[in-house]
Design an enzyme around this catalytic site. Structure first.
Site, PDB file in Angstrom:
ATOM      1  N   ARG A 198       0.830  -1.216   0.000  1.00 36.44           N
ATOM      2  CA  ARG A 198       0.000   0.000   0.000  1.00 36.44           C
ATOM      3  C   ARG A 198       0.862   1.262   0.000  1.00 36.44           C
ATOM      4  NH1 ARG A 198      -0.461   4.650   2.711  1.00 36.44           N
ATOM      5  NH2 ARG A 198      -0.046   3.572   4.667  1.00 36.44           N
ATOM      6  N   ASP A 199       1.628   1.477   1.072  1.00 36.94           N
ATOM      7  CA  ASP A 199       2.387   2.730   1.190  1.00 36.94           C
ATOM      8  C   ASP A 199       3.501   2.771   0.150  1.00 36.94           C
ATOM      9  OD1 ASP A 199       3.131   5.179   2.192  1.00 36.94           O
ATOM     10  OD2 ASP A 199       3.333   4.532   4.249  1.00 36.94           O
TER      11      ASP A 199
ATOM     12  N   HIS B 117       4.783   4.184  12.785  1.00 33.35           N
ATOM     13  CA  HIS B 117       4.873   4.106  11.324  1.00 33.35           C
ATOM     14  C   HIS B 117       5.946   5.105  10.894  1.00 33.35           C
ATOM     15  CE1 HIS B 117       2.822   3.850   7.242  1.00 33.35           C
ATOM     16  NE2 HIS B 117       3.419   5.012   7.119  1.00 33.35           N
TER      17      HIS B 117
ATOM     18  N   HIS C  27       8.917   6.637   8.376  1.00 32.65           N
ATOM     19  CA  HIS C  27       9.562   6.758   7.063  1.00 32.65           C
ATOM     20  C   HIS C  27      11.026   7.104   7.337  1.00 32.65           C
ATOM     21  CE1 HIS C  27       6.054   6.602   4.262  1.00 32.65           C
ATOM     22  NE2 HIS C  27       5.413   6.794   5.402  1.00 32.65           N
TER      23      HIS C  27
ATOM     24  N   CYS D 213       4.392   9.026   0.300  1.00 30.63           N
ATOM     25  CA  CYS D 213       3.046   9.547   0.089  1.00 30.63           C
ATOM     26  C   CYS D 213       3.087  10.579  -1.022  1.00 30.63           C
ATOM     27  CB  CYS D 213       2.503  10.178   1.364  1.00 30.63           C
ATOM     28  SG  CYS D 213       0.881  10.915   1.108  1.00 30.63           S
TER      29      CYS D 213
ATOM     30  N   ASN E 104       9.242   3.816   3.605  1.00 34.30           N
ATOM     31  CA  ASN E 104       9.093   3.418   5.001  1.00 34.30           C
ATOM     32  C   ASN E 104      10.384   2.751   5.444  1.00 34.30           C
ATOM     33  OD1 ASN E 104       6.231   2.963   3.638  1.00 34.30           O
ATOM     34  ND2 ASN E 104       5.916   3.454   5.770  1.00 34.30           N
TER      35      ASN E 104
HETATM   36  P1  HMG Z   1     -12.779  14.294  -2.997  1.00 36.67           P
HETATM   37  O1  HMG Z   1     -12.359  14.597  -4.392  1.00 36.67           O
HETATM   38  O2  HMG Z   1     -13.049  15.443  -2.068  1.00 36.67           O
HETATM   39  O3  HMG Z   1     -14.020  13.285  -2.952  1.00 36.67           O
HETATM   40  O4  HMG Z   1     -11.677  13.378  -2.341  1.00 36.67           O
HETATM   41  P2  HMG Z   1     -15.420  13.347  -3.601  1.00 36.67           P
HETATM   42  O5  HMG Z   1     -16.331  12.703  -2.616  1.00 36.67           O
HETATM   43  O6  HMG Z   1     -15.733  14.746  -4.071  1.00 36.67           O
HETATM   44  O7  HMG Z   1     -15.296  12.391  -4.880  1.00 36.67           O
HETATM   45  C1  HMG Z   1     -14.562  12.726  -6.042  1.00 36.67           C
HETATM   46  C2  HMG Z   1     -14.603  11.549  -7.002  1.00 36.67           C
HETATM   47  O8  HMG Z   1     -13.907  10.424  -6.427  1.00 36.67           O
HETATM   48  C3  HMG Z   1     -16.016  11.053  -7.266  1.00 36.67           C
HETATM   49  O9  HMG Z   1     -16.007  10.484  -8.582  1.00 36.67           O
HETATM   50  C4  HMG Z   1     -16.198   9.930  -6.282  1.00 36.67           C
HETATM   51  O10 HMG Z   1     -17.136   8.964  -6.660  1.00 36.67           O
HETATM   52  C5  HMG Z   1     -14.823   9.335  -6.259  1.00 36.67           C
HETATM   53  P3  HMG Z   1     -16.598  11.272  -9.841  1.00 36.67           P
HETATM   54  O11 HMG Z   1     -18.003  11.571  -9.465  1.00 36.67           O
HETATM   55  O12 HMG Z   1     -15.747  12.510  -9.960  1.00 36.67           O
HETATM   56  O13 HMG Z   1     -16.409  10.301 -10.954  1.00 36.67           O
HETATM   57  N1  HMG Z   1     -14.522   8.709  -4.975  1.00 36.67           N
HETATM   58  C6  HMG Z   1     -14.187   7.421  -4.850  1.00 36.67           C
HETATM   59  N2  HMG Z   1     -14.047   6.419  -5.729  1.00 36.67           N
HETATM   60  C7  HMG Z   1     -13.689   5.220  -5.248  1.00 36.67           C
HETATM   61  N3  HMG Z   1     -13.438   4.992  -3.934  1.00 36.67           N
HETATM   62  C8  HMG Z   1     -13.563   5.978  -3.033  1.00 36.67           C
HETATM   63  C9  HMG Z   1     -13.961   7.250  -3.481  1.00 36.67           C
HETATM   64  N4  HMG Z   1     -14.153   8.421  -2.847  1.00 36.67           N
HETATM   65  C10 HMG Z   1     -14.510   9.297  -3.785  1.00 36.67           C
HETATM   66  N5  HMG Z   1     -13.304   5.736  -1.748  1.00 36.67           N
HETATM   67  C11 HMG Z   1     -10.985  11.631  -0.846  1.00 36.67           C
HETATM   68  C12 HMG Z   1     -11.749  12.939  -0.985  1.00 36.67           C
HETATM   69  C13 HMG Z   1     -10.735  11.408   0.629  1.00 36.67           C
HETATM   70  C14 HMG Z   1     -11.806  10.522  -1.442  1.00 36.67           C
HETATM   71  C15 HMG Z   1      -9.631  11.778  -1.600  1.00 36.67           C
HETATM   72  O14 HMG Z   1      -8.982  12.913  -1.114  1.00 36.67           O
HETATM   73  C16 HMG Z   1      -8.753  10.582  -1.442  1.00 36.67           C
HETATM   74  O15 HMG Z   1      -9.037   9.510  -1.937  1.00 36.67           O
HETATM   75  N6  HMG Z   1      -7.617  10.765  -0.709  1.00 36.67           N
HETATM   76  C17 HMG Z   1      -6.705   9.666  -0.428  1.00 36.67           C
HETATM   77  C18 HMG Z   1      -5.300  10.127  -0.598  1.00 36.67           C
HETATM   78  C19 HMG Z   1      -4.360   8.996  -0.262  1.00 36.67           C
HETATM   79  O16 HMG Z   1      -4.641   7.849  -0.514  1.00 36.67           O
HETATM   80  N7  HMG Z   1      -3.202   9.369   0.340  1.00 36.67           N
HETATM   81  C20 HMG Z   1      -2.209   8.407   0.701  1.00 36.67           C
HETATM   82  C21 HMG Z   1      -2.593   7.578   1.875  1.00 36.67           C
HETATM   83  S1  HMG Z   1      -2.346   8.373   3.463  1.00 36.67           S
HETATM   84  C22 HMG Z   1      -0.660   8.102   3.780  1.00 36.67           C
HETATM   85  O17 HMG Z   1       0.065   7.655   2.919  1.00 36.67           O
HETATM   86  C23 HMG Z   1      -0.165   8.344   5.176  1.00 36.67           C
HETATM   87  C24 HMG Z   1       0.055   7.025   5.952  1.00 36.67           C
HETATM   88  O18 HMG Z   1       0.970   6.173   5.273  1.00 36.67           O
HETATM   89  C25 HMG Z   1       0.615   7.334   7.354  1.00 36.67           C
HETATM   90  C26 HMG Z   1       1.815   8.281   7.333  1.00 36.67           C
HETATM   91  O19 HMG Z   1       2.839   7.968   6.714  1.00 36.67           O
HETATM   92  O20 HMG Z   1       1.646   9.335   7.954  1.00 36.67           O
HETATM   93  C27 HMG Z   1      -1.260   6.274   6.131  1.00 36.67           C
HETATM   94 MG    MG Z   2       3.161   6.342   5.355  1.00 34.69          MG
END
Ligand code: HMG
Ligand code: MG
Length: 307
Positions: A30-31, A222, A224, A255, A264
């Site tokens: 995933r990450d 967690h 990095h 990320c 990581n």
């Molecule tokens: P948004 O654009 O505000 O959402 O994003 P929305 O509700 O307006 O939807 C926009 C479009 O996305 C729509 O489609 C939705 O249907 C679709 P359209 O009508 O335009 O065709 N949609 C989805 N489709 C499938 N699955 C879904 C989904 N949600 C909406 N779940 C949202 C808001 C939160 C969804 C967006 O910002 C997002 O997906 N963010 C995730 C970013 C991400 O994955 N970042 C990396 C992970 S976090 C990380 O790495 C940190 C971690 O490792 C810990 C650390 O290191 O600190 C965990």
């Molecule tokens: Mg991370």
């Protein structure tokens, strides 16, 4: 030997086992893969996860049910979960940002979900298009519904030390966000040093502030490895009482919404550090290292093919 003595020895042995045991969650699929420029074919992801399962890792975060517009690299989340060979005793978890993501995760029969929130407003907006408060509201029904479906929920807090947008982070703010996550029902807190800014001492200061909320042993760390401090932080974490760590085979990771967030901490390096410190993980470090090397080779040949 008298029964009471045998029982007492058994209890002590179990306590020692628990004290000396470290829990590893592999987050490379995933990450690691969310941050790769090349699109990794689904069957390669599946093979990678199967190799990690065979190494005896107790929990693997296999993918994300986030918006594929935001993270196209993981748009095949359902296919990945359906394609893997599930090993008994391994938990296959996935990141879920909202109810739409939960619907998809439940359909794919995930074992556990992870919700995620930032300790800072800057990263919250960039990563999830909402304020911290909006994200907490968004994930509240996700947690309730996951529990109704019988799934445990991990709660990540990102930017525990430093935010790429807002700078240094006050430990009291991390504590506040952790308290909110516990209030809305997460089963486990995962503290994310998103851009690898932690030093052993800043980590100790954070845990000191967190002490009135949660014991170190009830958190996952967690890390990095941006500045080469991750292993020093693992050692400090162990001294503080942390017993659960995330890591990524081969040090994959990062990320896409946090500049300066490379891999990581590498699982095989983490395993060696915890072993040297006298802890057991039950994970085959050689197999993990082989899986990481294999995945890096796949990425290198995919890059070659796309250039
Ligand atoms: P948004 O654009 O505000 O959402 O994003 P929305 O509700 O307006 O939807 C926009 C479009 O996305 C729509 O489609 C939705 O249907 C679709 P359209 O009508 O335009 O065709 N949609 C989805 N489709 C499938 N699955 C879904 C989904 N949600 C909406 N779940 C949202 C808001 C939160 C969804 C967006 O910002 C997002 O997906 N963010 C995730 C970013 C991400 O994955 N970042 C990396 C992970 S976090 C990380 O790495 C940190 C971690 O490792 C810990 C650390 O290191 O600190 C965990
Ligand atoms: Mg991370």
């Amino acid at each position: 030997m008298a029964l009471s003595h045998r029982v007492a020895r058994g209890v002590i042995a179990r306590r020692e086992e628990a004290v000396n045991s470290i829990r590893i969650t592999e987050v490379g699929p995933r990450d690691g893969l969310q941050n790769e420029l090349v699109r990794v074919p689904t069957d390669i992801k599946i093979q990678f996860i199967n190799l990690l399962s065979a190494a005896g890792i107790p929990e693997i975060e296999v993918t994300s049910f986030v918006s594929p517009t935001w993270v196209p690299q993981l748009g095949d989340a359902a296919e990945v979960l359906h394609g893997i060979t599930r090993r008994g005793g391994t938990i296959y978890s996935a990141l879920v940002p909202n109810e739409r993501g939960l619907d998809r995760a439940l359909e794919a029969e995930v074992d556990k979900i992870s919700v995620f929130v930032s300790a800072t407003e800057g990263f919250s907006q960039r990563n999830t298009n909402g304020s911290i408060e909006q994200v907490l509201q968004r994930i509240t029904p996700v947690i309730t519904r996951a529990h109704l479906a019988g799934l445990p929920v991990r709660g990540y807090v990102s930017c525990i030390i430093r935010c790429p947008w807002d700078g240094a982070v006050d430990p009291a703010q991390v504590r506040r966000v952790c308290a909110s996550l516990l209030e809305i029902g997460v089963d486990e807190l995962d503290l994310g040093d998103t851009i690898g800014a932690a030093q052993p001492e800043s980590l100790a200061q954070l845990y000191e502030v967190m002490a009135s909320l949660v014991e170190p042993a009830a958190t996952t760390l967690h890390l990095h490895d941006t500045n080469g401090q991750a292993i020093a932080c693992v050692r400090r974490g162990l001294e503080l009482g942390v017993r659960s760590f995330d890591a990524s085979a081969g040090g994959l990771g990062g990320c896409p919404f946090a500049q300066g967030a490379p891999g990581n901490v590498a699982t095989e390096v983490l395993l060696s550090a915890v072993k040297d410190a006298g802890f057991e993980s039950g994970v085959d470090a050689q197999r993990v290292a082989d899986a990481g090397r294999w995945m890096r080779q796949q990425l290198a040949s995919a890059c070659g093919a796309s250039s």
